[in-house]
Design a protein around this motif. Structure first.
Motif, mmCIF file in Angstrom:
data_model
loop_
_atom_site.group_PDB
_atom_site.id
_atom_site.type_symbol
_atom_site.label_atom_id
_atom_site.label_comp_id
_atom_site.label_asym_id
_atom_site.label_seq_id
_atom_site.Cartn_x
_atom_site.Cartn_y
_atom_site.Cartn_z
ATOM 1 N N ASP A 129 0.685 -1.033 0.103
ATOM 2 C CA ASP A 129 -0.086 0.085 -0.119
ATOM 3 C C ASP A 129 0.996 1.165 -0.080
ATOM 4 O OD1 ASP A 129 1.019 0.429 2.626
ATOM 5 O OD2 ASP A 129 -1.230 0.063 3.601
ATOM 6 N N GLN A 130 0.302 2.451 -0.127
ATOM 7 C CA GLN A 130 0.890 3.827 -0.126
ATOM 8 C C GLN A 130 1.552 3.910 1.102
ATOM 9 O OE1 GLN A 130 -2.209 6.312 -1.935
ATOM 10 N NE2 GLN A 130 -1.759 5.407 -3.790
ATOM 11 N N LYS A 131 1.608 3.347 2.107
ATOM 12 C CA LYS A 131 2.144 3.600 3.463
ATOM 13 C C LYS A 131 3.684 2.698 3.650
ATOM 14 C CE LYS A 131 -1.641 5.457 5.887
ATOM 15 N NZ LYS A 131 -2.554 5.184 7.164
ATOM 16 N N GLY A 132 3.607 1.610 2.515
ATOM 17 C CA GLY A 132 4.725 0.852 2.877
ATOM 18 C C GLY A 132 4.406 -0.654 3.575
ATOM 19 N N TYR A 133 3.162 -0.812 3.554
ATOM 20 C CA TYR A 133 2.832 -2.189 4.151
ATOM 21 C C TYR A 133 2.699 -3.028 2.952
ATOM 22 C CZ TYR A 133 2.400 0.066 8.710
ATOM 23 O OH TYR A 133 2.747 0.744 10.191
ATOM 24 N N ARG A 134 2.999 -4.212 3.323
ATOM 25 C CA ARG A 134 2.779 -5.205 2.411
ATOM 26 C C ARG A 134 2.083 -6.522 2.702
ATOM 27 N NH1 ARG A 134 6.216 -9.365 4.397
ATOM 28 N NH2 ARG A 134 6.490 -10.697 2.582
ATOM 29 N N VAL A 135 1.728 -7.219 1.610
ATOM 30 C CA VAL A 135 1.053 -8.332 1.690
ATOM 31 C C VAL A 135 1.752 -9.733 1.166
ATOM 32 C CG1 VAL A 135 -1.263 -9.871 1.356
ATOM 33 C CG2 VAL A 135 -1.388 -7.433 1.523
ATOM 34 N N GLY A 136 2.140 -10.395 2.080
ATOM 35 C CA GLY A 136 2.903 -11.683 1.679
ATOM 36 C C GLY A 136 1.928 -12.822 1.464
ATOM 37 N N TYR A 137 2.594 -14.111 1.588
ATOM 38 C CA TYR A 137 1.751 -15.135 1.443
ATOM 39 C C TYR A 137 1.134 -15.759 2.631
ATOM 40 C CZ TYR A 137 3.819 -15.998 -3.000
ATOM 41 O OH TYR A 137 3.970 -15.894 -4.343
ATOM 42 N N GLY A 138 1.373 -15.046 3.934
ATOM 43 C CA GLY A 138 0.516 -15.156 5.110
ATOM 44 C C GLY A 138 1.180 -15.737 6.227
ATOM 45 N N LYS A 139 2.524 -16.071 6.206
ATOM 46 C CA LYS A 139 3.158 -17.060 7.077
ATOM 47 C C LYS A 139 4.158 -16.109 7.882
ATOM 48 C CE LYS A 139 1.691 -21.332 5.800
ATOM 49 N NZ LYS A 139 1.050 -21.875 6.583
ATOM 50 N N GLY A 140 4.329 -14.898 7.464
ATOM 51 C CA GLY A 140 5.096 -14.261 8.200
ATOM 52 C C GLY A 140 6.474 -14.372 8.546
ATOM 53 N N PHE A 141 7.082 -14.941 7.423
ATOM 54 C CA PHE A 141 8.435 -15.278 7.409
ATOM 55 C C PHE A 141 9.411 -13.925 7.311
ATOM 56 C CE2 PHE A 141 7.414 -19.317 6.014
ATOM 57 C CZ PHE A 141 8.209 -20.267 6.717
ATOM 58 N N TYR A 142 9.075 -13.004 6.611
ATOM 59 C CA TYR A 142 9.875 -11.946 6.318
ATOM 60 C C TYR A 142 9.534 -11.143 7.477
ATOM 61 C CZ TYR A 142 12.399 -12.976 2.244
ATOM 62 O OH TYR A 142 13.230 -13.684 1.576
ATOM 63 N N ASP A 143 8.230 -10.812 8.116
ATOM 64 C CA ASP A 143 8.094 -9.893 9.249
ATOM 65 C C ASP A 143 8.867 -10.471 10.586
ATOM 66 O OD1 ASP A 143 6.308 -8.161 8.209
ATOM 67 O OD2 ASP A 143 4.494 -9.623 8.345
ATOM 68 N N ARG A 144 8.995 -11.742 10.733
ATOM 69 C CA ARG A 144 9.807 -12.241 11.618
ATOM 70 C C ARG A 144 11.434 -11.894 11.509
ATOM 71 N NH1 ARG A 144 5.714 -15.497 12.475
ATOM 72 N NH2 ARG A 144 6.089 -17.047 10.903
ATOM 73 N N PHE A 145 11.736 -12.252 10.200
ATOM 74 C CA PHE A 145 13.072 -11.919 10.009
ATOM 75 C C PHE A 145 13.593 -10.587 10.047
ATOM 76 C CE2 PHE A 145 15.857 -11.279 5.870
ATOM 77 C CZ PHE A 145 17.042 -11.336 6.415
ATOM 78 N N LEU A 146 12.683 -9.549 9.818
ATOM 79 C CA LEU A 146 13.159 -8.205 9.812
ATOM 80 C C LEU A 146 12.857 -7.577 11.127
ATOM 81 C CD1 LEU A 146 11.550 -7.356 6.143
ATOM 82 C CD2 LEU A 146 14.110 -7.470 6.815
ATOM 83 N N GLU A 147 12.199 -8.112 11.943
ATOM 84 C CA GLU A 147 11.373 -7.392 13.227
ATOM 85 C C GLU A 147 12.889 -6.695 14.104
ATOM 86 O OE1 GLU A 147 9.220 -9.767 15.643
ATOM 87 O OE2 GLU A 147 10.542 -11.195 15.687
ATOM 88 N N ASN A 148 13.970 -7.269 14.186
ATOM 89 C CA ASN A 148 14.881 -6.598 14.954
ATOM 90 C C ASN A 148 16.159 -6.262 14.385
ATOM 91 O OD1 ASN A 148 13.660 -7.635 17.434
ATOM 92 N ND2 ASN A 148 14.213 -9.542 17.048
ATOM 93 N N THR A 149 15.782 -6.007 12.865
ATOM 94 C CA THR A 149 17.151 -5.406 12.169
ATOM 95 C C THR A 149 16.897 -4.014 11.563
ATOM 96 O OG1 THR A 149 15.952 -6.065 9.901
ATOM 97 C CG2 THR A 149 17.338 -7.975 10.889
ATOM 98 N N ASP A 150 18.057 -3.625 11.458
ATOM 99 C CA ASP A 150 18.014 -2.089 11.045
ATOM 100 C C ASP A 150 18.635 -1.851 9.604
ATOM 101 O OD1 ASP A 150 17.705 0.712 10.919
ATOM 102 O OD2 ASP A 150 19.633 0.970 11.981
#
Length: 188
Positions: A129-150
């Motif tokens: 979306d226009q705010k930068g949020y994404r829809v993936g396949y629904g398993k959360g792999f990348y959200d978990r992977f990126l949560e503690n990274t800068d």
């Protein structure tokens, strides 16, 4: 506004309807835009490996270009653990080292683990979306992977953004940018 489930279905249908020629043209346009990024301070890039039968953006084109033009950059690819919905990172060796997993996703087999800091992550998505949020396949792999990274998080999409995803969760990680065939969107 739409919810993730609706957007996921729409995006999969939209991708599936692409002809091989259309997908090739969109992939070339993504690569052209990707080449305009500033790689001067980039030492490592995480690239998802595409499931081409799902018409995902072909990051193998990016790998080829990076190996030729930026050979000092470590190219890092994931291997998924579907029991924990987590990923581990490996330095890309070559195409011969890849084997499709149960979900037909190419994964490294004998590559060296990468334990360094990632400077840029190319994030797979179905919609954004226009705010930068994404829809993936629904398993959360990348959200978990990126949560503690800068790290710089850049999505790749054949299609333009929707106005807003209406069911964003607190643990959803926003992209910094998203590359489309027509434009690079920035959300910083």
């Amino acid at each position: 506004m739409a919810n993730k489930s609706e957007l996921r279905k729409q995006a999969l249908t939209q991708r599936k309807s692409l002809t091989e020629d259309q997908a090739d043209q969109l992939n070339e346009a993504l690569l052209v835009a990707f080449k305009t990024l500033d790689f001067s301070n980039i030492n490592s890039i995480h690239l998802f490996l595409p499931t081409l039968h799902h018409n995902e953006p072909n990051t193998f084109l990016f790998i080829d270009w990076l190996q030729l033009n930026h050979p000092k950059i470590d190219l890092v690819v994931p291997k998924a653990n579907f029991e924990t919905n987590t990923m581990s990172n490996y330095i890309f060796k070559d195409l011969a080292d890849l084997k499709n997993n149960h979900y037909q996703i190419p994964e490294p087999q004998n590559a060296k683990p990468f334990n360094g800091v990632l400077d840029l992550v190319l994030v797979p998505l179905l919609a954004f979306d226009q705010k930068g949020y994404r829809v993936g396949y629904g398993k959360g792999f990348y959200d978990r992977f990126l949560e503690n990274t800068d790290t710089q998080k850049i999505g790749l999409s054949f299609f333009e953004p929707v106005a807003q995803i209406n069911d964003v969760h607190l643990n959803d990680i926003r992209l910094d940018k998203c590359i489309t065939p027509n434009k690079i969107y920035s959300f910083v």
